[in-house]
Scaffold this active site. Sequence first.
Site, mmCIF file in Angstrom:
data_model
loop_
_atom_site.group_PDB
_atom_site.id
_atom_site.type_symbol
_atom_site.label_atom_id
_atom_site.label_comp_id
_atom_site.label_asym_id
_atom_site.label_seq_id
_atom_site.Cartn_x
_atom_site.Cartn_y
_atom_site.Cartn_z
ATOM 1 N N ASN A 42 0.840 -1.183 0.000
ATOM 2 C CA ASN A 42 0.000 0.000 0.000
ATOM 3 C C ASN A 42 0.882 1.243 0.000
ATOM 4 O OD1 ASN A 42 0.543 -0.855 2.744
ATOM 5 N ND2 ASN A 42 -1.074 0.486 3.505
ATOM 6 N N ILE A 43 0.378 2.264 -0.692
ATOM 7 C CA ILE A 43 1.114 3.516 -0.865
ATOM 8 C C ILE A 43 0.142 4.646 -0.539
ATOM 9 C CG2 ILE A 43 2.397 4.960 -2.485
ATOM 10 C CD1 ILE A 43 2.771 2.285 -4.150
ATOM 11 N N GLU A 44 0.363 5.267 0.611
ATOM 12 C CA GLU A 44 -0.552 6.313 1.052
ATOM 13 C C GLU A 44 -0.200 7.669 0.451
ATOM 14 O OE1 GLU A 44 -1.796 4.402 5.333
ATOM 15 O OE2 GLU A 44 -0.530 6.166 5.343
ATOM 16 N N GLU A 55 -3.076 -4.766 -2.896
ATOM 17 C CA GLU A 55 -3.651 -5.698 -3.863
ATOM 18 C C GLU A 55 -3.756 -5.069 -5.250
ATOM 19 O OE1 GLU A 55 -5.734 -6.316 0.182
ATOM 20 O OE2 GLU A 55 -4.870 -4.667 -0.963
ATOM 21 N N CYS A 94 -10.590 -3.309 -3.879
ATOM 22 C CA CYS A 94 -9.639 -4.343 -4.313
ATOM 23 C C CYS A 94 -10.363 -5.615 -4.731
ATOM 24 C CB CYS A 94 -8.627 -4.633 -3.213
ATOM 25 S SG CYS A 94 -7.461 -3.272 -2.990
#
Length: 145
Positions: A42-44, A55, A94
């Site tokens: 995950n990339i915030e 995902e 996702c």
Amino acid sequence: MTYEELVKKALEARKLAYTPYSHHAVGAALLAANGDVYLGCNIENAGYTPTNCAERTAVFKAVSEGVRNFTAIAIVGGPDNAEHLPICAPCGVCRQVLNEFVDPDSFDVILGTDDPANCKIFKLSELLPLGFGPKNMSFLEDYNK
């Protein structure tokens, strides 16, 4: 590749997560039918909306390289500083993205923890009952004739 090995790859991917706001790191390992594995984290983003889940990162990486046939995905996530990771299920977006590229009745979703041998396995159709996918768009075939 065993599902335990796939969970280990998801744990590796989790280490690359960029989570300065939620401190909830997630890693995913997507198994293609050809045996290749695509990792995602995950990339915030401070704007929240542009944030991307692990995902979807894995799916988009694979699709951008021409791969569109998948058999399973392993997902591991939880607080950055957790001593033990709980089961972490994919969000609805996702689930929908996965549904675009797989047969939901045969695609395995492996929800792992920090112990790769301890996981729960679901079919995507169990996590996304009555999902909307490409088959629902078959009515367009009549319009494209």
